[in-house]
Design an enzyme around this catalytic site. Sequence first.
Site, mmCIF file in Angstrom:
data_model
loop_
_atom_site.group_PDB
_atom_site.id
_atom_site.type_symbol
_atom_site.label_atom_id
_atom_site.label_comp_id
_atom_site.label_asym_id
_atom_site.label_seq_id
_atom_site.Cartn_x
_atom_site.Cartn_y
_atom_site.Cartn_z
ATOM 1 N N GLU A 105 0.812 -1.221 0.000
ATOM 2 C CA GLU A 105 0.000 0.000 0.000
ATOM 3 C C GLU A 105 0.844 1.269 0.000
ATOM 4 O O GLU A 105 0.422 2.301 -0.503
ATOM 5 C CB GLU A 105 -0.960 0.009 1.183
ATOM 6 N N PHE A 140 -12.091 -7.051 13.646
ATOM 7 C CA PHE A 140 -11.041 -7.548 12.782
ATOM 8 C C PHE A 140 -10.590 -6.463 11.805
ATOM 9 O O PHE A 140 -11.398 -5.839 11.139
ATOM 10 C CB PHE A 140 -11.545 -8.776 12.002
ATOM 11 N N GLN A 141 -9.297 -6.228 11.749
ATOM 12 C CA GLN A 141 -8.688 -5.224 10.875
ATOM 13 C C GLN A 141 -9.254 -3.825 11.091
ATOM 14 O O GLN A 141 -9.423 -3.055 10.147
ATOM 15 C CB GLN A 141 -8.787 -5.642 9.407
ATOM 16 N N LYS A 146 -17.562 -0.661 5.615
ATOM 17 C CA LYS A 146 -18.006 -1.626 4.612
ATOM 18 C C LYS A 146 -19.519 -1.571 4.365
ATOM 19 O O LYS A 146 -19.973 -1.655 3.224
ATOM 20 C CB LYS A 146 -17.597 -3.037 5.041
ATOM 21 N N MET A 190 24.463 9.212 2.308
ATOM 22 C CA MET A 190 24.230 10.489 2.979
ATOM 23 C C MET A 190 24.548 10.378 4.468
ATOM 24 O O MET A 190 25.092 11.296 5.080
ATOM 25 C CB MET A 190 22.775 10.925 2.762
HETATM 26 C C1 LIG Z 1 18.464 14.808 1.873
HETATM 27 C C2 LIG Z 1 17.735 16.097 1.649
HETATM 28 C C3 LIG Z 1 18.450 17.253 1.410
HETATM 29 C C4 LIG Z 1 17.790 18.459 1.130
HETATM 30 N N1 LIG Z 1 18.526 19.554 0.786
HETATM 31 C C5 LIG Z 1 17.895 20.659 0.314
HETATM 32 C C6 LIG Z 1 18.632 21.760 -0.231
HETATM 33 O O1 LIG Z 1 19.863 21.764 -0.277
HETATM 34 N N2 LIG Z 1 17.935 22.806 -0.727
HETATM 35 C C7 LIG Z 1 16.560 22.836 -0.736
HETATM 36 O O2 LIG Z 1 15.992 23.791 -1.251
HETATM 37 N N3 LIG Z 1 15.859 21.841 -0.199
HETATM 38 C C8 LIG Z 1 16.477 20.744 0.304
HETATM 39 N N4 LIG Z 1 15.739 19.692 0.794
HETATM 40 C C9 LIG Z 1 14.265 19.810 0.789
HETATM 41 C C10 LIG Z 1 13.734 20.522 2.007
HETATM 42 O O3 LIG Z 1 13.687 19.626 3.089
HETATM 43 C C11 LIG Z 1 12.309 21.093 1.740
HETATM 44 O O4 LIG Z 1 11.460 20.040 1.335
HETATM 45 C C12 LIG Z 1 12.281 22.124 0.642
HETATM 46 O O5 LIG Z 1 13.323 23.050 0.806
HETATM 47 C C13 LIG Z 1 10.954 22.857 0.649
HETATM 48 O O6 LIG Z 1 10.752 23.458 -0.572
HETATM 49 P P1 LIG Z 1 9.824 24.726 -0.741
HETATM 50 O O7 LIG Z 1 10.245 25.813 0.163
HETATM 51 O O8 LIG Z 1 9.799 25.003 -2.198
HETATM 52 O O9 LIG Z 1 8.413 24.298 -0.173
HETATM 53 P P2 LIG Z 1 7.293 23.224 -0.599
HETATM 54 O O10 LIG Z 1 7.321 22.132 0.386
HETATM 55 O O11 LIG Z 1 7.345 22.897 -2.021
HETATM 56 O O12 LIG Z 1 6.048 24.118 -0.219
HETATM 57 C C14 LIG Z 1 5.434 24.925 -1.136
HETATM 58 C C15 LIG Z 1 5.048 26.263 -0.538
HETATM 59 O O13 LIG Z 1 4.303 26.943 -1.541
HETATM 60 C C16 LIG Z 1 2.993 27.215 -1.088
HETATM 61 N N5 LIG Z 1 2.079 27.003 -2.197
HETATM 62 C C17 LIG Z 1 1.572 25.847 -2.669
HETATM 63 N N6 LIG Z 1 0.781 26.071 -3.726
HETATM 64 C C18 LIG Z 1 0.786 27.397 -3.927
HETATM 65 C C19 LIG Z 1 0.158 28.250 -4.867
HETATM 66 N N7 LIG Z 1 -0.627 27.770 -5.836
HETATM 67 N N8 LIG Z 1 0.374 29.567 -4.768
HETATM 68 C C20 LIG Z 1 1.177 30.083 -3.782
HETATM 69 N N9 LIG Z 1 1.801 29.326 -2.879
HETATM 70 C C21 LIG Z 1 1.612 27.993 -2.953
HETATM 71 C C22 LIG Z 1 2.754 26.304 0.074
HETATM 72 O O14 LIG Z 1 1.816 26.884 0.944
HETATM 73 C C23 LIG Z 1 4.148 26.165 0.680
HETATM 74 O O15 LIG Z 1 4.416 27.217 1.572
HETATM 75 C C24 LIG Z 1 16.377 18.499 1.118
HETATM 76 C C25 LIG Z 1 15.658 17.348 1.409
HETATM 77 C C26 LIG Z 1 16.310 16.146 1.646
HETATM 78 C C27 LIG Z 1 15.497 14.927 1.898
HETATM 79 C C1 LIG Z 2 12.582 5.738 5.364
HETATM 80 C C2 LIG Z 2 13.862 6.416 5.703
HETATM 81 N N1 LIG Z 2 14.698 5.873 6.629
HETATM 82 C C3 LIG Z 2 15.867 6.490 6.919
HETATM 83 C C4 LIG Z 2 16.230 7.657 6.326
HETATM 84 C C5 LIG Z 2 17.548 8.351 6.677
HETATM 85 N N2 LIG Z 2 18.434 8.372 5.494
HETATM 86 C C6 LIG Z 2 18.545 9.453 4.694
HETATM 87 S S1 LIG Z 2 19.547 9.209 3.384
HETATM 88 C C7 LIG Z 2 19.883 7.634 3.871
HETATM 89 C C8 LIG Z 2 20.795 6.759 3.055
HETATM 90 C C9 LIG Z 2 20.286 6.479 1.700
HETATM 91 O O1 LIG Z 2 21.128 5.518 1.095
HETATM 92 P P1 LIG Z 2 21.048 5.243 -0.454
HETATM 93 O O2 LIG Z 2 19.647 5.047 -0.884
HETATM 94 O O3 LIG Z 2 22.002 4.159 -0.806
HETATM 95 O O4 LIG Z 2 21.511 6.624 -1.079
HETATM 96 P P2 LIG Z 2 22.956 7.323 -1.078
HETATM 97 O O5 LIG Z 2 22.924 8.356 -0.016
HETATM 98 O O6 LIG Z 2 23.975 6.277 -0.832
HETATM 99 O O7 LIG Z 2 23.056 7.917 -2.443
HETATM 100 C C10 LIG Z 2 19.202 7.332 5.064
HETATM 101 C C11 LIG Z 2 19.310 6.056 5.769
HETATM 102 C C12 LIG Z 2 15.299 8.203 5.391
HETATM 103 N N3 LIG Z 2 15.528 9.360 4.784
HETATM 104 N N4 LIG Z 2 14.152 7.553 5.083
#
Ligand SMILES: Cc1cc2nc3c(=O)[nH]c(=O)nc-3n(C[C@H](O)[C@H](O)[C@H](O)COP(=O)(O)OP(=O)(O)OC[C@H]3O[C@@H](n4cnc5c(N)ncnc54)[C@H](O)[C@@H]3O)c2cc1C
Ligand SMILES: Cc1ncc(C[n+]2csc(CCOP(=O)(O)OP(=O)(O)O)c2C)c(N)n1
Lengths: 164, 572
Positions: free
Chosen positions: B58, B120-121, B170, B485
């Site tokens: 799911e 159940f469930q 259901k 990472m």
């Molecule tokens: C490993 C990892 C590393 C990351 N590193 C970075 C990084 O280096 N740089 C980075 O930028 N992010 C990074 N992120 C992502 C970060 O965590 C956030 O998800 C991201 O920065 C949010 O993007 P955003 O501000 O565009 O917001 P979003 O989450 O895209 O939110 C959208 C915003 O726009 C608004 N909105 C939606 N629709 C409309 C509309 N029609 N009109 C006006 N407003 C609207 C919403 O209300 C909200 O405030 C990383 C994530 C991970 C998992």
């Molecule tokens: C469901 C979940 N568990 C744990 C993490 C923490 N986490 C972030 S990146 C990462 C490693 C990812 O490894 P891989 O997919 O091999 O990518 P790589 O960084 O090596 O490119 C982990 C464990 C996460 N983001 N999501």
Amino acid sequence: MRHIISVLLENEAGALSRVAGLFSARGYNIESLTVAPTDDPSLSRMTIVTSGSDEIVEQITKQLNKLIDVIKLLDMTAYPHIEREMALVKVRVPEAADREEAKRLADIFRGRIIDVTHDTYVVEITGEGSKLDAFLEALQPFPVLEVVRSGVMGIARGDVSLQI
Amino acid sequence: MSETASSSTAITGAEIFCRSLQAEGVEVVFGYPGGAVLHIYDALYRQDKVSHVLVRHEQGAVHAAEGYAKSSDKPGVALVTSGPGATNAITGIADAYMDSVPLVVFTGQVPTSLIGNDAFQEVDTVGITRPCVKHNFLVKDVKDLATTIKKAFYVATTGRPGPVVVDIPKDVTADSCEFEYPESIHMRSYNPVSKGHTGQIRKAVELILSAKQPMIYTGGGVILGKGSEALTEFTRKLGYPITNTLMGLGGYPASDKQYLGMLGMHGTYEANMAMHHADVLIAIGARFDDRVTGNIEKFCPHAKIVHVDVDPSSISKNVKVDVPIVGEVEPVLRELIKGLDENGGKPDAEALATWWKQIEEWQAQDCLKYDQNSELIKPQYVVQKFWELTQGEAFVTSDVGQHQMWAAQFYRFDKPNRWINSGGLGTMGVGLPFAMGVQFAHPDATVGCITGEASIQMCIQELSTCFQYQLPLKILNLNNRYLGMVRQWQEFFYQGRYAMSYMDALPDFVKLAEAYGHVGIQVTQPGDVEGAIKEALAQKERLVFLDFITDQSENVYPMIPAGAGQNEMILV
Ligand SMILES: Cc1cc2nc3c(=O)[nH]c(=O)nc-3n(C[C@H](O)[C@H](O)[C@H](O)COP(=O)(O)OP(=O)(O)OC[C@H]3O[C@@H](n4cnc5c(N)ncnc54)[C@H](O)[C@@H]3O)c2cc1C
Ligand SMILES: Cc1ncc(C[n+]2csc(CCOP(=O)(O)OP(=O)(O)O)c2C)c(N)n1
Ligand SMILES: [Mg+2]
């Protein structure tokens, strides 16, 4: 700072838990929360007493407004308003002298005795929280068996009103 | 009213469900059956307008629905059973909530008479999902079903989009009543704002024109709000530099000269430095996430900020702004463009020229450079080749980790809705099911999934779904044998104590792909990267799993360490 926020929301199952869940999930303070249906049974009115910096209270009102079930809200703190809380207090008064004194105190605080047994009274008292606190303080000499407080309700004075 | 959208003879809840989806124009539902939804599955079976995709878990259903929604202009729809079906769906729902993905998730529930009996469930789906949905409903009476479905789609797709859960017991699917699908809906408690406040627009225009060192910072809101054309017009008109968040990539063409790349923790040096030195910041559909701002105390110390967002709670949440504008990106940008025309003022050309000169100096740092002569496959190189060989036209999904950052840095998106990833929740495992959803929305497009050997294993079972529906995805596994990472953080901040970040006992991905009926290719030499990608792209009808054995020690640069300011990047 302390804020008192009144909220009109859909009177639906789950609406209360959405508000309560919001406060716990986002770590907002909640001092008291009261809720009941209004004269329009499809609506509930909730009064929340909370506290926080201006930024936090701004987020609280925005997050409340964002809940789909919330129709409107008013931060009463910004307006002249009236706050009321009710308490029901059960005291043990086995001696005639105690009964006399308890009655006298209730009268002074404009409370009413609404239940009498041979050794207990239940006093109903309404007012601002501080008045209720003072009354409970005054009752100190007696063994207080139970205190039930309603939590704060609020309404703005004059023309300002929260309605749809 | 179309004839399917109403029925004067009573029909069952299950049939109402199908007819309502048809009336919403839903083409595909991602789901998995079980006891509580059997009536619904029976009704789906007996109609042919809404198709159903059977996933293998799911979580995959909800992620696939997200991929479908993020890459198209339609909401995604998922259907799961009660109990474990619903709990398996939670990760996907939370992911959609964090990234504002319009989704309607239907969950089966035990019959109303048994609710609360530990039947159940049975789980309290509405209770469990409450903190991670835009809204949810429990339908207790078949007479409410059609209206509730209408509301669910309306709430999911308007304002700030998000997931809506509809929990259907259901017996409600077995009961019958007359059916009429509402043509429109009004909810007194929900009225999202579209247009910006005129006075605020005027103030914003004045501030924007007064800038000497302006910066435009845009995010996922531009993609969600279909604002990229207006944004491009607005940005070109001003000649100001622009950066996109991870969620906003493709909102402005990456190949344009005004574009400085992504900002934030792994953003470019030039984007972050320009943010830090900006005197006016124009934030559009972005939410000042901590991965973007770094240390909030040090964030944009000199800037006056304009912020356009449809969700008032995004405004001044993390960073206090000077000119807030509540409204949708597209209409507000149009109003801003009109405001600029009416104002008649022009940006300060001289100041702008000096500013651009400064930016070019930062760009000269060439912060994304990497070793071009390595004997090992550089992960960046794989992404860069994939970008070149697909002419930047592919839809690209990713998982979470280093590979995600390299995908974001090296695949240069010129169009919106092409980059599909998990930013807010950062959910490993999304890449493959996202890609399935994208391929269903765009059957003829090239869909690549840039993943890591750890992430891909979190929803690997969906390879089976891909075979059943013959989805010709291109999976690029950047296999560094590490939770890369995590390893990078341990190298930088835990003196190289690599606790549990090495992936021992990996499967043979080629055989694994083959076992699921697909093509698997392992690539170990840099010289073979291009040929392998070409071959994968040539296999138009088949899913190809490319297992690239990459340089294990590679790190993502540049990087803003936690707690640092945007001007304090670690460079290569
Ligand atoms: C490993 C990892 C590393 C990351 N590193 C970075 C990084 O280096 N740089 C980075 O930028 N992010 C990074 N992120 C992502 C970060 O965590 C956030 O998800 C991201 O920065 C949010 O993007 P955003 O501000 O565009 O917001 P979003 O989450 O895209 O939110 C959208 C915003 O726009 C608004 N909105 C939606 N629709 C409309 C509309 N029609 N009109 C006006 N407003 C609207 C919403 O209300 C909200 O405030 C990383 C994530 C991970 C998992
Ligand atoms: C469901 C979940 N568990 C744990 C993490 C923490 N986490 C972030 S990146 C990462 C490693 C990812 O490894 P891989 O997919 O091999 O990518 P790589 O960084 O090596 O490119 C982990 C464990 C996460 N983001 N999501
Ligand atoms: Mg890895």
